[in-house]
Structures are given as structure tokens and as C-alpha cells.
Design a protein around this motif. Structure first.
Motif, short mmCIF file in Angstrom:
data_model
loop_
_atom_site.label_atom_id
_atom_site.label_comp_id
_atom_site.label_asym_id
_atom_site.label_seq_id
_atom_site.Cartn_x
_atom_site.Cartn_y
_atom_site.Cartn_z
N HIS A 85 0.81 -1.22 0.00
CA HIS A 85 0.00 0.00 0.00
C HIS A 85 0.85 1.27 0.00
O HIS A 85 0.40 2.32 -0.47
N GLU A 86 2.07 1.18 0.55
CA GLU A 86 3.00 2.31 0.59
C GLU A 86 4.42 1.77 0.44
O GLU A 86 4.70 0.64 0.84
N VAL A 87 5.29 2.61 -0.10
CA VAL A 87 6.70 2.25 -0.25
C VAL A 87 7.55 3.48 0.04
O VAL A 87 7.17 4.60 -0.33
N PHE A 88 8.69 3.28 0.70
CA PHE A 88 9.65 4.38 0.83
C PHE A 88 11.06 3.82 0.92
O PHE A 88 11.26 2.62 1.15
N VAL A 89 12.04 4.70 0.71
CA VAL A 89 13.44 4.32 0.81
C VAL A 89 14.13 5.21 1.84
O VAL A 89 13.64 6.30 2.16
N THR A 90 15.27 4.74 2.34
CA THR A 90 15.98 5.50 3.38
C THR A 90 17.49 5.46 3.15
O THR A 90 18.03 4.46 2.68
N ASN A 91 18.13 6.56 3.47
CA ASN A 91 19.58 6.58 3.70
C ASN A 91 19.91 7.84 4.48
O ASN A 91 19.02 8.62 4.82
N SER A 92 21.18 8.06 4.76
CA SER A 92 21.55 9.15 5.67
C SER A 92 21.32 10.54 5.07
O SER A 92 21.18 11.50 5.82
N THR A 93 21.30 10.66 3.76
CA THR A 93 21.06 11.97 3.16
C THR A 93 19.60 12.15 2.73
O THR A 93 19.03 13.21 2.90
N MET A 129 12.30 8.83 2.27
CA MET A 129 11.80 9.40 1.02
C MET A 129 10.69 8.51 0.43
O MET A 129 10.92 7.32 0.16
N PRO A 130 9.51 9.05 0.24
CA PRO A 130 8.41 8.25 -0.32
C PRO A 130 8.69 7.79 -1.75
O PRO A 130 9.36 8.49 -2.52
N VAL A 131 8.16 6.64 -2.08
CA VAL A 131 8.22 6.10 -3.44
C VAL A 131 6.80 5.98 -3.96
O VAL A 131 5.95 5.38 -3.28
N THR A 132 6.53 6.55 -5.11
CA THR A 132 5.17 6.47 -5.65
C THR A 132 5.06 5.59 -6.89
O THR A 132 3.95 5.33 -7.35
N THR A 133 6.21 5.11 -7.40
CA THR A 133 6.17 4.17 -8.52
C THR A 133 7.32 3.19 -8.40
O THR A 133 8.47 3.59 -8.21
N VAL A 134 7.00 1.91 -8.47
CA VAL A 134 8.00 0.86 -8.63
C VAL A 134 7.64 0.09 -9.88
O VAL A 134 6.57 -0.54 -9.95
N ASP A 135 8.50 0.18 -10.87
CA ASP A 135 8.22 -0.42 -12.18
C ASP A 135 6.90 0.14 -12.72
O ASP A 135 6.79 1.34 -12.91
N ALA A 136 5.89 -0.69 -12.91
CA ALA A 136 4.62 -0.19 -13.46
C ALA A 136 3.54 -0.02 -12.40
O ALA A 136 2.38 0.22 -12.72
N VAL A 137 3.91 -0.13 -11.12
CA VAL A 137 2.94 -0.07 -10.03
C VAL A 137 3.06 1.26 -9.30
O VAL A 137 4.15 1.72 -9.00
N SER A 138 1.91 1.88 -9.01
CA SER A 138 1.89 3.17 -8.34
C SER A 138 1.39 3.03 -6.90
O SER A 138 0.58 2.14 -6.59
N TYR A 139 1.87 3.92 -6.04
CA TYR A 139 1.50 3.92 -4.62
C TYR A 139 1.25 5.36 -4.17
O TYR A 139 1.88 6.29 -4.67
N PRO A 140 0.39 5.54 -3.21
CA PRO A 140 0.23 6.88 -2.63
C PRO A 140 1.33 7.14 -1.61
O PRO A 140 1.99 6.21 -1.15
N VAL A 141 1.53 8.41 -1.27
CA VAL A 141 2.37 8.74 -0.11
C VAL A 141 1.44 8.61 1.09
O VAL A 141 0.68 9.51 1.42
N GLY A 142 1.48 7.45 1.73
CA GLY A 142 0.46 7.09 2.71
C GLY A 142 0.70 7.61 4.11
O GLY A 142 1.73 8.20 4.42
#
Length: 286
Positions: free
Chosen positions: A239-247, A251-264
Motif C-alpha cells: 500500500h505504501e513504499v519508501f526508501v531510506t539513507n543518511s542523506t 523518502m516516499p516512493v510512488t512508482t516501482v516499475d509499473a505499479v503506483s503507490y500513494p504517499v500514505g
């Protein structure tokens, strides 16, 4: 810009290492990337601990007390009159004749670079970024343990190049078994039914400092957490995706390949929790 090079500060134009340095010849070394807020290096203890682990795993003895590393990092910030910065610390095995034997090398090379932090576009945090799965496989642990933050970053560089070719912001790499691993410079999380999921270290990932911070915050805010091995199909049903690192932080992810997600709402809750934690962390260390 002043560069810390083996115990001395030199100008950017004079910051040189030998062509026989193992970092240049073989990528033989390790590094850490850190964020400074208000002159405070965020979670510096965890970064130094991971650096020490990486050094141990590649049998590289820096022979420098941890207190001296802390001092060198903060002296580099001070020498460049920086408070909001990115700090890159690199250690190579040093110089020696061409050849793979570790016994050929002299003293390690230690470089610390501090540069002003350039914020990511606010649109990335408001509306998310695009991630694509690449054909570049994450290096298997039996080949090179991903727990080593190695100077040899070509695997990740090639993955990022494929993402750039696709017009995406980040590249998602899979393990040799086809499980989700990590992105080129970040760890990945996804949410389903208000449960937070992320690949475990068994999936062949680097245990990011921000990844650990998010897992702590998730537990503190009452979120269920599952670390495991997941195929891409599981991510596509999230339902939601995000990525993380020190900088990037979170950070929200709204598209992975052909699939879309909201910033939940879970992503936003964790972002707010992190901002509060970061503010307190810096306040009590300034």
C-alpha cells in the motif's frame, strides 16, 4: 575546501593519493557517508561502529583510536566552517606495489571530505520518487559480504546507470534468489495493512544507519515490523513504499516499475517521528 588526508588538512587541489593506492587500483577499502545537522553528525556512533566492522571484515587495521576518528570528523567540519553538511570518510589499504597480497601495503590512507548539504527537491518528499528494478543483481554474500561498505561500488553504479536510463530516481536490486535486496544507495521499506516490511540482512543488504533508525521509530510508534525475504510480487501488492539513507532520510516512493503507490499515512507518520527525533538528537548534542 579543506580535505583531511592522513592527519593533515590540505586544499582540494593538493588532496592527492598515489596511483599505487589500493583504493584506486582495486577498490580495496571502506567508507561511510554521514549527515551533519547544526554542526552535529547524526548517529556518529553507529557510523563509526559500522566502519570498524567493515575494516575488521576486510582485515584492515586503521590503528587509530575511535576518539581520534570523532575528532577528525568534527575538525573537518570546523575547517570548512560547515554545520549543514555531508561527510564522507574513506579508508583504503594504502599504497604498495601492484599485486593482491595484503602484505604488500604500507599504512592505510584516511580521507575525510565535508561538503555543504544540498537538499533534495521538496517535490520528492511531497509526491514521491520513481524506482525501477534493474537486472543488476546485488552482490551475493558468498562473493562479497554486503555488510562491508566497500569502496568497490561498481555493482551499485551500474544499477544506478540503468535507473537513469529508465528515467527513474533509484534502482532496486534483487538477490541471487530473486528476493528484494536494496536500492543502489538506499534501503527499501513497504507497508501493507499498517505493517512495515523490509528485507532482512539475510537478503544480502547493507544494514543502513537510517534503516535501523526507522525500525526503532516504527516500534516506538506502535507499528508492527517484519524483516524477511520477499519476492517483488509482494512489493507490488503493498500500500505504501519508501526508501531510506543518511542523506535522503525517509523518502516516499510512488512508482516501482509499473505499479503506483500513494504517499500514505504510515510513511508520513514515520517522517514526522523522524523529524522530531532528529531535532531532539541535535538539540542535546550542540
Amino acid at each position: 575546501m579543506k580535505i583531511y588526508l592522513n592527519g593533515e588538512f590540505v586544499s582540494e587541489s593538493d588532496a592527492k593519493v598515489s596511483v599505487f593506492d589500493r583504493g584506486f587500483l582495486y577498490g580495496d577499502g571502506v567508507f561511510e557517508t554521514m549527515r551533519a545537522y547544526g554542526g552535529v553528525v547524526f548517529r556518529i556512533n553507529e557510523h563509526i561502529k559500522r566502519l570498524r566492522r567493515s575494516l575488521g571484515m576486510i582485515r584492515l587495521d586503521l590503528s587509530l583510536p575511535e576518539s581520534s576518528l570523532y575528532e577528525a570528523i568534527y575538525d573537518t567540519l570546523s575547517a570548512n566552517d560547515l554545520t549543514e553538511a555531508v561527510v564522507r570518510l574513506s579508508v583504503s589499504r594504502g599504497t604498495g606495489p601492484i599485486g593482491l597480497s595484503m602484505s604488500l601495503c604500507g599504512q592505510p590512507t584516511l580521507v575525510i571530505i565535508a561538503k555543504p548539504f544540498t537538499p533534495y527537491p521538496q517535490d520528492y518528499y511531497d509526491n514521491g520518487i520513481r524506482v525501477v528494478t534493474t537486472k543488476i543483481m546485488r552482490t551475493p554474500p558468498d562473493a562479497l559480504n554486503p555488510m562491508i561498505k566497500s569502496l568497490n561500488f561498481l555493482n551499485n553504479i551500474m544499477a544506478k546507470a540503468m535507473a537513469d536510463d529508465a528515467g527513474a530516481h533509484e534502482a532496486l536490486m534483487l538477490s541471487a534468489n530473486g528476493h528484494l535486496a536494496e536500492c543502489s544507495v538506499s534501503n527499501i521499506f513497504f507497508v501493507k495493512e499498517d505493517i512495515l516490511y523490509t528485507p532482512s540482512v539475510k537478503s544480502g543488504i547493507l544494514d543502513g544507519v537510517m534503516r535501523a533508525q526507522v525500525l526503532e521509530l516504527a516500534c516506538e510508534t506502535g507499528l508492527g515490523v517484519v524483516e524477511g525475504e520477499f519476492f517483488p510480487a509482494t512489493l507490488y501488492r503493498a500500500h505504501e513504499v519508501f526508501v531510506t539513507n543518511s542523506t535522503m532520510e525517509i523518502m516516499p516512493v510512488t512508482t516501482v516499475d509499473a505499479v503506483s503507490y500513494p504517499v500514505g499515512h504510515v510513511t508520513r507518520r514515520l517522517m514526522k517521528a523522524f523529524f522530531r527525533y532528529r531535532e531532539q538528537y541535535v538539540k542535546y548534542r550542540q
